[in-house]
Scaffold this motif. Structure first.
Motif, mmCIF file in Angstrom:
data_model
loop_
_atom_site.group_PDB
_atom_site.id
_atom_site.type_symbol
_atom_site.label_atom_id
_atom_site.label_comp_id
_atom_site.label_asym_id
_atom_site.label_seq_id
_atom_site.Cartn_x
_atom_site.Cartn_y
_atom_site.Cartn_z
ATOM 1 N N UNK A 87 0.839 -1.197 0.000
ATOM 2 C CA UNK A 87 0.000 0.000 0.000
ATOM 3 C C UNK A 87 0.875 1.248 0.000
ATOM 4 N N UNK A 88 0.636 2.125 -0.960
ATOM 5 C CA UNK A 88 1.342 3.400 -1.058
ATOM 6 C C UNK A 88 0.362 4.512 -0.708
ATOM 7 N N UNK A 89 0.750 5.379 0.231
ATOM 8 C CA UNK A 89 -0.136 6.446 0.657
ATOM 9 C C UNK A 89 0.514 7.813 0.570
ATOM 10 N N UNK A 90 -0.284 8.806 0.217
ATOM 11 C CA UNK A 90 0.151 10.198 0.166
ATOM 12 C C UNK A 90 -0.835 11.035 0.959
ATOM 13 N N UNK A 91 -0.316 12.024 1.690
ATOM 14 C CA UNK A 91 -1.189 12.820 2.549
ATOM 15 C C UNK A 91 -0.697 14.260 2.634
ATOM 16 N N UNK A 92 -1.647 15.170 2.593
ATOM 17 C CA UNK A 92 -1.366 16.598 2.793
ATOM 18 C C UNK A 92 -2.263 17.075 3.924
ATOM 19 N N UNK A 93 -1.663 17.642 4.958
ATOM 20 C CA UNK A 93 -2.439 18.118 6.102
ATOM 21 C C UNK A 93 -1.987 19.511 6.491
ATOM 22 N N UNK A 94 -2.903 20.234 7.104
ATOM 23 C CA UNK A 94 -2.611 21.590 7.589
ATOM 24 C C UNK A 94 -3.280 21.774 8.941
ATOM 25 N N UNK A 95 -2.532 22.337 9.883
ATOM 26 C CA UNK A 95 -3.056 22.602 11.216
ATOM 27 C C UNK A 95 -2.900 24.083 11.509
ATOM 28 N N UNK A 96 -4.032 24.770 11.634
ATOM 29 C CA UNK A 96 -4.020 26.208 11.854
ATOM 30 C C UNK A 96 -5.069 26.572 12.894
ATOM 31 N N UNK A 97 -4.691 27.356 13.892
ATOM 32 C CA UNK A 97 -5.637 27.799 14.911
ATOM 33 C C UNK A 97 -6.646 28.791 14.351
ATOM 34 N N UNK A 98 -6.245 29.533 13.323
ATOM 35 C CA UNK A 98 -7.133 30.546 12.757
ATOM 36 C C UNK A 98 -8.091 29.979 11.725
ATOM 37 N N UNK A 99 -7.595 29.057 10.889
ATOM 38 C CA UNK A 99 -8.386 28.587 9.752
ATOM 39 C C UNK A 99 -8.798 27.124 9.875
ATOM 40 N N UNK A 100 -8.605 26.521 11.056
ATOM 41 C CA UNK A 100 -8.979 25.130 11.214
ATOM 42 C C UNK A 100 -7.933 24.197 10.627
ATOM 43 N N UNK A 101 -8.213 22.918 10.706
ATOM 44 C CA UNK A 101 -7.277 21.905 10.218
ATOM 45 C C UNK A 101 -7.965 21.032 9.179
ATOM 46 N N UNK A 102 -7.163 20.533 8.228
ATOM 47 C CA UNK A 102 -7.712 19.603 7.259
ATOM 48 C C UNK A 102 -6.647 18.586 6.872
ATOM 49 N N UNK A 103 -7.115 17.473 6.307
ATOM 50 C CA UNK A 103 -6.230 16.411 5.852
ATOM 51 C C UNK A 103 -6.813 15.801 4.596
ATOM 52 N N UNK A 104 -6.009 15.716 3.553
ATOM 53 C CA UNK A 104 -6.413 15.085 2.303
ATOM 54 C C UNK A 104 -5.442 13.935 2.031
ATOM 55 N N UNK A 105 -5.972 12.746 1.836
ATOM 56 C CA UNK A 105 -5.116 11.582 1.655
ATOM 57 C C UNK A 105 -5.588 10.742 0.483
ATOM 58 N N UNK A 106 -4.623 10.045 -0.092
ATOM 59 C CA UNK A 106 -4.899 9.116 -1.189
ATOM 60 C C UNK A 106 -4.028 7.890 -0.991
ATOM 61 N N UNK A 107 -4.576 6.720 -1.248
ATOM 62 C CA UNK A 107 -3.814 5.481 -1.116
ATOM 63 C C UNK A 107 -4.133 4.568 -2.292
ATOM 64 N N UNK A 108 -3.147 3.763 -2.662
ATOM 65 C CA UNK A 108 -3.319 2.833 -3.773
ATOM 66 C C UNK A 108 -2.551 1.559 -3.446
ATOM 67 N N UNK A 109 -3.125 0.432 -3.824
ATOM 68 C CA UNK A 109 -2.477 -0.856 -3.615
ATOM 69 C C UNK A 109 -1.763 -1.238 -4.907
ATOM 70 N N UNK A 110 -0.428 -1.286 -4.829
ATOM 71 C CA UNK A 110 0.370 -1.549 -6.022
ATOM 72 C C UNK A 110 0.270 -2.998 -6.475
ATOM 73 N N UNK A 111 -0.268 -3.881 -5.626
ATOM 74 C CA UNK A 111 -0.393 -5.286 -6.008
ATOM 75 C C UNK A 111 -1.645 -5.542 -6.833
ATOM 76 N N UNK A 112 -2.608 -4.628 -6.800
ATOM 77 C CA UNK A 112 -3.844 -4.825 -7.543
ATOM 78 C C UNK A 112 -3.645 -4.532 -9.020
ATOM 79 N N UNK A 113 -4.368 -5.258 -9.845
ATOM 80 C CA UNK A 113 -4.250 -5.060 -11.289
ATOM 81 C C UNK A 113 -4.810 -3.697 -11.691
ATOM 82 N N UNK A 114 -5.963 -3.338 -11.116
ATOM 83 C CA UNK A 114 -6.541 -2.019 -11.349
ATOM 84 C C UNK A 114 -6.158 -1.126 -10.170
#
Length: 213
Positions: A171-198
């Motif tokens: 499993x390969x995963x990528x993530x972008x997160x931001x933590x801010x007291x003024x604008x809140x926090x968010x996390x965007x992630x994507x993962x893919x299984x390299x063993x799967x054909x699709x």
């Protein structure tokens, strides 16, 4: 002082939400959390949890619908003048006990271990902080006899980019997160299984807002 947080999670096939309210009571913190299952078909007890915490010492969590309680105790000892942070976790429902330790060698190096008592599930992890911004974390799972790797980079102070790879599941995963007291926090992630054909990536987005009252 009372603190509240609201978290929303979005996935292509579903969305969910959770809220937490914490109150300081002297040296202790009282916390209540609920999910959207608590109010959508309710009000009901689904998704409701209560906790009592003394920071740095213990946390007691109670899952109301499952009537399950979990104990977590923390302590710090010195080993060769280095702090060793120890955590003991026991869940009554699954009767599982976890022991976790983290030895802080210096400001850029630390070694941690995690073991589930009565099983062969153990993990070892080494953490190296390079230049105060980039973190390398190779870990070895003794139960699976496999390596995992993670690398993260802090950008512009509030943004963190992370890549992970699990050799056992590919499993390969990528993530972008931001933590801010003024604008809140968010996390965007994507993962893919390299063993799967699709190789179809799985996407997920989370946002958190914190309030003080």
């Amino acid at each position: 002082m009372m603190k509240a947080s609201f978290k929303a999670r979005y996935e292509p096939d579903k969305a969910s939400a959770a809220a937490t309210v914490a109150v300081n009571a002297g040296d202790f913190k009282l916390r209540a959390s609920m999910t959207d299952a608590t109010v959508v078909n309710g009000p009901c007890l689904n998704g409701l949890a209560l906790a009592v915490e003394k920071p740095g010492f213990f946390i007691i969590d109670y899952n109301v619908p499952k009537n399950d309680i979990r104990f977590q105790f923390m302590n710090t000892v010195r080993v060769a003048e280095k702090p060793l942070n120890l955590t003991y976790i026991h869940g009554k429902g699954d009767n599982r006990t976890i022991v976790d330790g983290c030895l802080v060698i210096d400001s850029v190096n630390k070694v941690s271990a995690n073991h589930v008592l009565g099983t062969g599930n153990s993990k070892l992890k080494y953490t190296y902080l390079h230049g105060g911004l980039t973190t390398f974390e190779p870990s070895y799972d003794l139960g699976k006899n496999a390596w995992d790797f993670a690398i993260s980079r802090r950008v512009y102070g509030d943004d963190l980019f992370q890549a992970t790879y699990q050799t056992s599941s590919k499993d390969l995963g990528l993530q972008w997160s931001r933590s801010s007291k003024l604008h809140g926090s968010f996390k965007i992630s994507a993962s893919v299984n390299l063993a799967e054909e699709r190789k179809i990536p799985k996407l997920c987005a989370e946002t958190t807002w914190d309030f003080e009252m």
